[in-house]
Design an enzyme around this catalytic site. Structure first.
Site, PDB file in Angstrom:
ATOM      1  CG  ASP A   1     -13.466  -7.748  -0.500  1.00  0.00           C
ATOM      2  OD1 ASP A   1     -13.128  -7.405   0.837  1.00  0.00           O
ATOM      3  OD2 ASP A   1     -13.640  -6.827  -1.409  1.00  0.00           O
TER       4      ASP A   1
ATOM      5  CG  ASP B   1      -7.779  -4.957   0.798  1.00  0.00           C
ATOM      6  OD1 ASP B   1      -8.923  -5.018   1.136  1.00  0.00           O
ATOM      7  OD2 ASP B   1      -7.438  -3.961   0.046  1.00  0.00           O
TER       8      ASP B   1
ATOM      9  CG  ASP C   1      -0.006 -18.943  -5.797  1.00  0.00           C
ATOM     10  OD1 ASP C   1       0.148 -18.973  -4.678  1.00  0.00           O
ATOM     11  OD2 ASP C   1       0.385 -19.473  -6.873  1.00  0.00           O
TER      12      ASP C   1
ATOM     13  CE  LYS D   1       3.554 -16.089  -5.632  1.00  0.00           C
ATOM     14  NZ  LYS D   1       2.850 -17.526  -6.097  1.00  0.00           N
TER      15      LYS D   1
ATOM     16  CE1 TYR E   1      -2.449  -3.461   0.338  1.00  0.00           C
ATOM     17  CE2 TYR E   1      -4.126  -1.543   0.135  1.00  0.00           C
ATOM     18  CZ  TYR E   1      -3.880  -2.996   0.005  1.00  0.00           C
ATOM     19  OH  TYR E   1      -4.618  -4.050  -0.684  1.00  0.00           O
TER      20      TYR E   1
END
Ligand code: NAD
Length: 353
Positions: free
Chosen positions: A244, A240, A216, A183, A130
């Site tokens: 969702d 984030d 992933d 990751k 961010y």
């Protein structure tokens, strides 16, 4: 407890009004002594004060015990020099609200999408990809030439460690299981550091089971069998996105509650955006912000050992569950009520809880 409510943009004013109905009912029923104040942010503030985050409002925010922030049209705020500041970023960075706690659970009788589950995503909230908040000065995105852009991701041991501890502390009160999502197969240094700090933190919580998933593959795992997760800890952007998904799997993005928590201050905020496609129609699901406000009461209650706040938080949770079971909800969850009517119905139930 003093709470400042900032309704925001799009559906923000509608879901904030419903949340206020519920907060006031909880206040009366549990004797919370809430002092609720309101101010503006987002477009309303930009029009009136020339900035989305005006200084007098920020001073009020500093003076209160907690914030309820409605969603903002952040995509439309492109130029900080013109006062177009992302309010969400502003409060997370200014108040150092480092843990974004995003629960997602299915409710009996309500239409979940992949079976029953109950999990929490704990997302690092102050750095990562961010770019608008990960620099002391300036911005972590650079336009090198008009055709070349670089977006920088900041990862620090300190921020990894504190969000990891927040996740493990939560797990201690739940099913004692933390899943680390990363990751590190590609981002070997940054996510390697995140992994290291999570495993270091784990040593302080020997009763907690720890596993790890590459982000992933995690998308597949969480869709395949969300029930196997309890607390998930991850970096900013992965959290984030993942949260969702888990909110939608639980039934709707309209259930996406979240708390932005720092050391001594917290901000309730729905995890979703301002939903311009449904704004002004009285159809937005207010449970996201209502549940977030409940999280704020619970957080405050636990820190200050105030039993009535903890009870009020539980009552809000239970009332949402009962409303969903009886179909007293908005159409995204299979009900026929409007936003206003959903808030009013919940407030009535809480008044009698
Ligand atoms: P969104 O989260 O606003 O909406 C995505 C979809 O979910 C839409 O179909 C919307 O109608 C639906 N939805 C969202 N909340 C709902 C609710 N409470 N009840 C029922 N349905 C709901 O995402 P978007 O459309 O990509 O973004 C809109 C704006 O919000 C953009 O400007 C974006 O930058 C901003 N945004 C702000 C925040 C924040 O303030 N924290 C977070 C995410 C996005």
């Amino acid at each position: 407890m003093r709470i400042l409510v900032l309704p925001g943009d799009g559906i923000g004013p509608e879901i904030s009004a419903a949340s206020l109905d519920v907060l006031r009912a909880a206040d009366a029923r549990f004797g919370l002594g809430l002092e609720i104040e309101e101010d503006i942010t987002g477009h309303a503030s930009l029009q009136k004060h020339g900035t989305t985050v005006h200084p007098a409002m920020v001073e009020r925010a500093r003076a209160v015990d907690g914030l309820v922030l409605g969603p903002a049209a952040t995509f439309e705020f492109k130029d900080e020099a013109k006062g177009e500041i992302n309010p969400s970023m502003f409060f997370r960075k200014t108040f150092d609200l480092f843990a974004n706690i995003r629960p997602a659970r299915t409710y009996p009788g309500a239409p979940g999408k992949v079976g029953e589950f109950d999990l929490i995503v704990v997302r690092e909230n102050t750095e990562g990809f961010y770019a608008d908040r990960n620099m002391e000065q300036g911005n972590g995105e650079i336009l090198v030439t008009k055709d070349v852009a670089i977006s920088m991701r900041r990862i620090t041991r300190h921020c990894c460690a504190r969000v990891a501890h927040a996740a493990f502390r939560l797990a201690m009160h739940r099913r004692k299981h933390v899943s680390i999502v990363h990751k590190a197969n590609v981002l070997k240094i940054g996510d390697g550091m995140f992994l290291e700090e999570c495993y270091k933190a784990a040593k302080d919580y020997p009763g907690v089971r720890v596993d790890e998933f590459i982000v992933d593959a995690m998308m597949a795992h969480v869709v395949r069998d969300p029930a196997k997760f309890d607390v998930i800890v991850t970096t900013n952007m992965f959290g984030d996105i993942l949260s969702d998904l888990t909110a939608e799997l639980s039934g709707s993005l309209g259930l996406a509650a979240s708390l932005n928590a720092g050391e001594s201050y917290a901000m309730a905020q729905a995890a979703h955006g301002s939903a311009p496609d449904i704004a002004g129609q009285n159809i937005a699901n207010p449970f996201s912000l209502i549940l977030s406000a409940g999280q704020l009461l619970g957080w405050h209650g636990e820190r200050r050992q105030l039993r009535n706040f903890v009870e009020a938080a539980a009552a809000i949770d239970n009332c949402v569950a009962a409303a969903l079971a009886s179909g007293a909800c908005t159409k995204d969850m299979g009900g026929a009520l409007g936003t206003r009517e959903t808030g009013a119905a919940l407030a009535q139930v809480i008044a009698k809880a």
